[in-house]
Motif scaffolding. Structure first.
Motif, PDB file in Angstrom:
ATOM      1  N   ALA A   1       0.868  -1.177   0.000  1.00  0.00           N
ATOM      2  CA  ALA A   1       0.000   0.000   0.000  1.00  0.00           C
ATOM      3  C   ALA A   1       0.907   1.229   0.000  1.00  0.00           C
ATOM      4  CB  ALA A   1      -0.899   0.007   1.235  1.00  0.00           C
ATOM      5  N   ILE A   2       0.490   2.261  -0.702  1.00  0.00           N
ATOM      6  CA  ILE A   2       1.341   3.444  -0.833  1.00  0.00           C
ATOM      7  C   ILE A   2       1.653   4.045   0.531  1.00  0.00           C
ATOM      8  CG2 ILE A   2       1.427   5.805  -1.731  1.00  0.00           C
ATOM      9  CD1 ILE A   2      -0.101   4.887  -4.142  1.00  0.00           C
ATOM     10  N   ALA A   3       0.647   4.101   1.415  1.00  0.00           N
ATOM     11  CA  ALA A   3       0.849   4.704   2.736  1.00  0.00           C
ATOM     12  C   ALA A   3       1.897   3.922   3.544  1.00  0.00           C
ATOM     13  CB  ALA A   3      -0.470   4.752   3.491  1.00  0.00           C
ATOM     14  N   GLU A   4       1.807   2.584   3.502  1.00  0.00           N
ATOM     15  CA  GLU A   4       2.766   1.764   4.238  1.00  0.00           C
ATOM     16  C   GLU A   4       4.167   1.886   3.632  1.00  0.00           C
ATOM     17  OE1 GLU A   4       1.289  -2.191   4.229  1.00  0.00           O
ATOM     18  OE2 GLU A   4      -0.517  -1.721   5.393  1.00  0.00           O
ATOM     19  N   TYR A   5       4.223   1.902   2.322  1.00  0.00           N
ATOM     20  CA  TYR A   5       5.504   2.048   1.633  1.00  0.00           C
ATOM     21  C   TYR A   5       6.166   3.376   2.000  1.00  0.00           C
ATOM     22  CZ  TYR A   5       8.801   2.241  -2.324  1.00  0.00           C
ATOM     23  OH  TYR A   5       9.912   2.332  -3.105  1.00  0.00           O
ATOM     24  N   SER A   6       5.367   4.454   2.017  1.00  0.00           N
ATOM     25  CA  SER A   6       5.878   5.776   2.372  1.00  0.00           C
ATOM     26  C   SER A   6       6.392   5.789   3.808  1.00  0.00           C
ATOM     27  CB  SER A   6       4.783   6.829   2.187  1.00  0.00           C
ATOM     28  OG  SER A   6       5.242   8.111   2.538  1.00  0.00           O
ATOM     29  N   ALA A   7       5.649   5.125   4.717  1.00  0.00           N
ATOM     30  CA  ALA A   7       6.072   5.074   6.119  1.00  0.00           C
ATOM     31  C   ALA A   7       7.388   4.313   6.264  1.00  0.00           C
ATOM     32  CB  ALA A   7       4.980   4.426   6.964  1.00  0.00           C
ATOM     33  N   THR A   8       7.560   3.245   5.483  1.00  0.00           N
ATOM     34  CA  THR A   8       8.798   2.466   5.538  1.00  0.00           C
ATOM     35  C   THR A   8       9.989   3.304   5.069  1.00  0.00           C
ATOM     36  OG1 THR A   8       7.572   0.417   5.135  1.00  0.00           O
ATOM     37  CG2 THR A   8       9.938   0.378   4.716  1.00  0.00           C
ATOM     38  N   LEU A   9       9.792   4.081   3.994  1.00  0.00           N
ATOM     39  CA  LEU A   9      10.858   4.955   3.505  1.00  0.00           C
ATOM     40  C   LEU A   9      11.265   5.962   4.576  1.00  0.00           C
ATOM     41  CD1 LEU A   9       9.612   5.684  -0.134  1.00  0.00           C
ATOM     42  CD2 LEU A   9      11.500   4.199   0.519  1.00  0.00           C
ATOM     43  N   ALA A  10      10.257   6.525   5.236  1.00  0.00           N
ATOM     44  CA  ALA A  10      10.538   7.498   6.296  1.00  0.00           C
ATOM     45  C   ALA A  10      11.318   6.847   7.435  1.00  0.00           C
ATOM     46  CB  ALA A  10       9.234   8.098   6.813  1.00  0.00           C
ATOM     47  N   SER A  11      10.963   5.595   7.746  1.00  0.00           N
ATOM     48  CA  SER A  11      11.651   4.882   8.822  1.00  0.00           C
ATOM     49  C   SER A  11      13.113   4.617   8.463  1.00  0.00           C
ATOM     50  CB  SER A  11      10.934   3.564   9.115  1.00  0.00           C
ATOM     51  OG  SER A  11      11.625   2.803  10.076  1.00  0.00           O
ATOM     52  N   LEU A  12      13.372   4.320   7.191  1.00  0.00           N
ATOM     53  CA  LEU A  12      14.744   4.073   6.765  1.00  0.00           C
ATOM     54  C   LEU A  12      15.617   5.307   6.974  1.00  0.00           C
ATOM     55  CD1 LEU A  12      14.103   2.092   3.445  1.00  0.00           C
ATOM     56  CD2 LEU A  12      14.961   1.156   5.607  1.00  0.00           C
ATOM     57  N   LYS A  13      15.054   6.481   6.734  1.00  0.00           N
ATOM     58  CA  LYS A  13      15.807   7.721   6.912  1.00  0.00           C
ATOM     59  C   LYS A  13      15.917   8.107   8.384  1.00  0.00           C
ATOM     60  CE  LYS A  13      17.043  10.300   4.098  1.00  0.00           C
ATOM     61  NZ  LYS A  13      18.342  10.452   3.384  1.00  0.00           N
ATOM     62  N   LYS A  14      14.765   8.020   9.106  1.00  0.00           N
ATOM     63  CA  LYS A  14      14.710   8.542  10.470  1.00  0.00           C
ATOM     64  C   LYS A  14      15.242   7.554  11.509  1.00  0.00           C
ATOM     65  CE  LYS A  14      11.467  10.437  13.854  1.00  0.00           C
ATOM     66  NZ  LYS A  14      10.037  10.758  14.124  1.00  0.00           N
ATOM     67  N   ASP A  15      14.712   6.317  11.455  1.00  0.00           N
ATOM     68  CA  ASP A  15      15.049   5.341  12.494  1.00  0.00           C
ATOM     69  C   ASP A  15      16.360   4.614  12.214  1.00  0.00           C
ATOM     70  OD1 ASP A  15      12.654   6.052  13.713  1.00  0.00           O
ATOM     71  OD2 ASP A  15      11.526   4.498  12.641  1.00  0.00           O
ATOM     72  N   HIS A  16      16.528   4.185  10.961  1.00  0.00           N
ATOM     73  CA  HIS A  16      17.738   3.426  10.624  1.00  0.00           C
ATOM     74  C   HIS A  16      18.892   4.331  10.186  1.00  0.00           C
ATOM     75  CE1 HIS A  16      15.546  -0.402  10.903  1.00  0.00           C
ATOM     76  NE2 HIS A  16      14.559   0.207  10.263  1.00  0.00           N
ATOM     77  N   ARG A  17      18.593   5.618   9.974  1.00  0.00           N
ATOM     78  CA  ARG A  17      19.616   6.628   9.648  1.00  0.00           C
ATOM     79  C   ARG A  17      20.473   6.236   8.435  1.00  0.00           C
ATOM     80  NH1 ARG A  17      19.721  10.430  13.461  1.00  0.00           N
ATOM     81  NH2 ARG A  17      18.774   9.960  15.489  1.00  0.00           N
TER      82      ARG A  17
END
Length: 711
Positions: free
Chosen positions: A66-82
């Motif tokens: 789902a686009i929303a879940e995909y977008s959230a995962t991208l954000a997590s890669l930048k923010k959480d996983h740095r």
């Protein structure tokens, strides 16, 4: 390429997705680029809570996401996983479904696959090089400066230039002050865009985007004085907190950075920009800024002589209104509005009073754009000035009025048609700009395809008969007819027009302005014209039975008649004539050619890129099986102010009345029968003509759908 990239340590790349096939295909793509020796690749699940350690993450979108879940995962890669660089890989089939969200995706770049290996390789190499430079800058600045590699080396590694080309540029550089990047551009080995991109990588800074240029705020622009912006070729793009982002073509100019910091009293964040983009933004923005300042100053200078504008309009005397219209400040303001509209290629100026505000909008390429909001108290004086210029009654504020004025700008003469309409908050004015240059252009520039152009020229060269142009208001019918008249006019022909109103004055053409108030209707004017020995007659519009009857009889008695109708397509015009009472026998004998037309917006040539439309849009145009077709759209740039379009062109449907079609008219055949016969004879419908334009890259298929939906 791979031998040049053998420099440890390798850049760590993680491929994240939900299907092995997709991940393997991306991994094969990386290997094909020759980057396998420079990067260390591993695969993983896109949705995971486990820590991910990598320098580049490639998140592959698939049908199950789902686009929303995909977008959230991208954000997590930048923010959480740095992860420093996150690339979104999306199948082209899903492009349109996700495009509206692409600017919200927390990814450094959105890629649509499949894409060529060399293109993907350059993208990956850019990010790999950028990461290496960032590592160098992360340490001591002096040490970093020693470790930053020359831009020539970066360009060679990216496969953009060769060693021989670098040597030639270096040889030229010895005898001049030119930088190596500029020398490569001068020799044609490198584009300006490529130079900026790799210079930004070398220095570890960002480049200015088209959206930043297009959305720049005038208040931000004003932070840098115009003379500084022009002298140093820089422009303020955005201000956040105490940081001002400034686009410049020389970010190494420390004196300029210090100067801007002192002037603005802000921290300066430099970004690299193309010289021509910065200059275009400076020209447009400071010009608009000057217009707004001038308007404020002019209104402020009105003084006590126009205090009446705060009264109820019904209480204003004629003397006060005339004095307001002649006030120097208002004269300058109205002149500025008209001059700016002509400069910006506007077709209309809308002056619209609201309850508390006054809005001024320009229509450019068919779209309205707000340009100014002068103080509401200036509204009566502006309208009065326009009425004086248009020779209208300044005392009449309850009834609509129509007028005309002529403006000269140096050697350029422009007709302006004025319409005044009373509204609940005051009189609204619309000024239609009829530019002489637009009407004098050749018919070859109207947008006709070559076969249509040849047919059009052969038909207008006939000595008698009728040519009809049909389409909605604003579809360019008058321009087409004026183009035809310009093609055939000569001293050997007596050409007379009857128009309501006369939109443009043409040399050697006798033009009659219809005035129903005194009884000068289309019918009355046409009856008189028959006694004027005409060869060619142009009738502005056929609206009723009387006008149609006279026009048909003129065509039958040896005259060439041009006119317009309001119908959706060419074949419908025949039914329209029959509906208003013209016998099929006369109609079949008089008609030569029917042209239906629309205007579509042209793709900006500066930012035109190929793309794959969604299957739903392709299905609307029955193009889902055209695998070889390439479609284009504008990404938005400084040249088109970020909208992706620049100018308009015509789409035409040309129905030549052949013997078979005359037979169908005599039988009072249906519109569908006539349409089918015309298509068998080679007529392209409006939609087919629009699709051809889209395939040529002149317009978008969205524009084609927009103008042919009702057909």
């Amino acid at each position: 390429m791979s031998q040049m990239l053998l420099s440890p340590p390798k850049t760590s790349v993680v491929l994240l997705g939900s299907g092995k096939n997709n991940l393997n295909s991306v991994q094969r793509l990386i290997i094909e680029t020759g980057l396998a020796d420079s990067v260390m690749i591993r695969q993983g699940q896109l949705a995971t809570d486990a820590p991910i350690a990598a320098e580049i993450a490639i998140a592959v979108f698939s049908a199950g996401h789902a686009i929303a879940e995909y977008s959230a995962t991208l954000a997590s890669l930048k923010k959480d996983h740095r992860i420093p660089v996150v690339l979104a890989m999306i199948p082209k089939d899903y492009r349109d479904g996700i495009t509206s969200n692409s600017f919200g995706l927390a990814a450094d770049q959105v890629l649509f696959y499949p894409l060529p290996a060399n293109e993907f390789g350059k993208i990956m190499m850019s990010h790999v090089s950028s990461l290496r430079i960032s590592k160098a800058h992360a340490g001591d600045r002096d040490s970093a400066a020693k470790n930053v590699r020359p831009i020539g080396q970066l360009l060679i590694e990216a496969g953009i230039v060769t060693t021989a080309q670098i040597e030639k540029a270096l040889e030229y550089q010895k005898g001049s002050d030119t930088r190596i990047g500029d020398a490569l551009v001068m020799f044609g080995f490198l584009t300006e865009e490529q130079k900026i991109q790799h210079l930004a990588m070398q220095l570890g800074i960002q480049t200015a985007s088209a959206r930043q240029y297009a959305s720049v705020d005038l208040a931000t622009i004003a932070l840098i004085p115009e003379h500084v912006a022009r002298r140093h070729n820089c422009v303020a793009l955005e201000k956040r907190d105490h940081v001002l982002t400034v686009a410049m073509d020389d970010v190494l100019n420390l004196q300029l950075l210090d100067l801007l910091r002192d002037i603005c009293d802000l921290a300066i964040k430099p970004v690299l920009g193309l010289t021509e983009d910065i200059q275009a933004t400076v020209d447009r923005s400071y010009r608009d800024l000057a217009s707004q300042k001038d308007a404020s100053i002019l209104i402020a200078d009105l003084g006590e002589g126009v205090e009446y504008v705060q009264q109820d309009p019904d209480d204003i005397s004629i003397e006060e209104a005339a004095a307001a219209g002649a006030e120097l400040g208002i004269i300058k303001l109205v002149n500025m509005l008209i001059a700016n509209a002509i400069r910006d290629r506007a077709s209309d100026i809308h002056i619209e009073p609201m309850e508390q505000t006054l809005s001024i909008r320009y229509r450019i390429d068919g779209e309205l754009h707000k340009v100014m909001s002068p103080p509401k108290p200036s509204h009566p004086a502006i309208i009065t000035r326009i009425k004086i210029l248009s020779d209208l009654d300044i005392a009449e504020r309850r009834l609509p009025q129509d007028g005309r004025m002529v403006v000269k700008m140096k050697a350029r003469e422009v007709d302006i048609r004025v319409s005044i309409l009373p509204t609940v908050f005051g009189e609204k004015a619309v000024l239609r700009i009829l530019d002489k240059e637009a009407f004098e252009k050749s018919v070859s520039n109207l947008g006709f395809a070559q076969p249509d152009l040849e047919q059009f020229r052969s038909q207008v060269a006939k000595p008698y008969g009728m040519i009809i142009v049909t389409g909605p208001t604003g579809s360019g019918k008058s321009t087409t007819l004026y183009g035809a008249i310009q093609t055939i006019k000569s001293v050997a022909r007596n050409i007379v027009t009857v128009e309501d109103p006369v939109e443009f004055h043409m040399e050697t053409v006798n033009q009659v302005h219809v005035n129903t108030k005194i009884g000068l209707t289309f019918g009355a004017a046409l009856r008189s014209i028959l006694r004027q020995d005409p060869d060619v007659i142009l009738i502005g519009e056929i609206r009723d039975t009387e006008t149609a009857d006279i026009a048909i009889k003129m065509a039958l008695t040896g005259h060439l008649v041009f006119s317009t109708l309001h119908t959706n397509d060419a074949a419908s015009s025949i039914a329209r004539f029959v509906d208003i009472g013209i016998p099929p026998l006369l109609l079949a004998s008089s008609l030569n050619l029917i042209i239906a037309q629309r205007l579509v917006r042209r793709i900006c040539p500066r930012c035109k890129v190929a793309y794959t439309p969604s299957p739903e849009i392709l299905a609307q145009l029955n193009l889902q099986n055209r695998k070889d077709a390439t479609f284009y759209r504008g990404e938005g740039c400084v040249n088109c102010n970020g909208i992706g379009y620049s100018g308009r062109t015509g789409v035409f449907e040309m129905l030549a009345v052949s013997k078979d079609i005359r037979t169908l008219i005599l039988r009072n055949a249906s519109t569908m029968e006539i349409q089918a016969q015309a298509e068998r004879e080679g007529m392209r419908t409006l939609r087919q003509a629009g699709i051809a334009l889209a395939l040529q890259g002149a317009t978008t298929i969205e524009q084609v759908i927009a103008v042919t939906t009702e057909i």
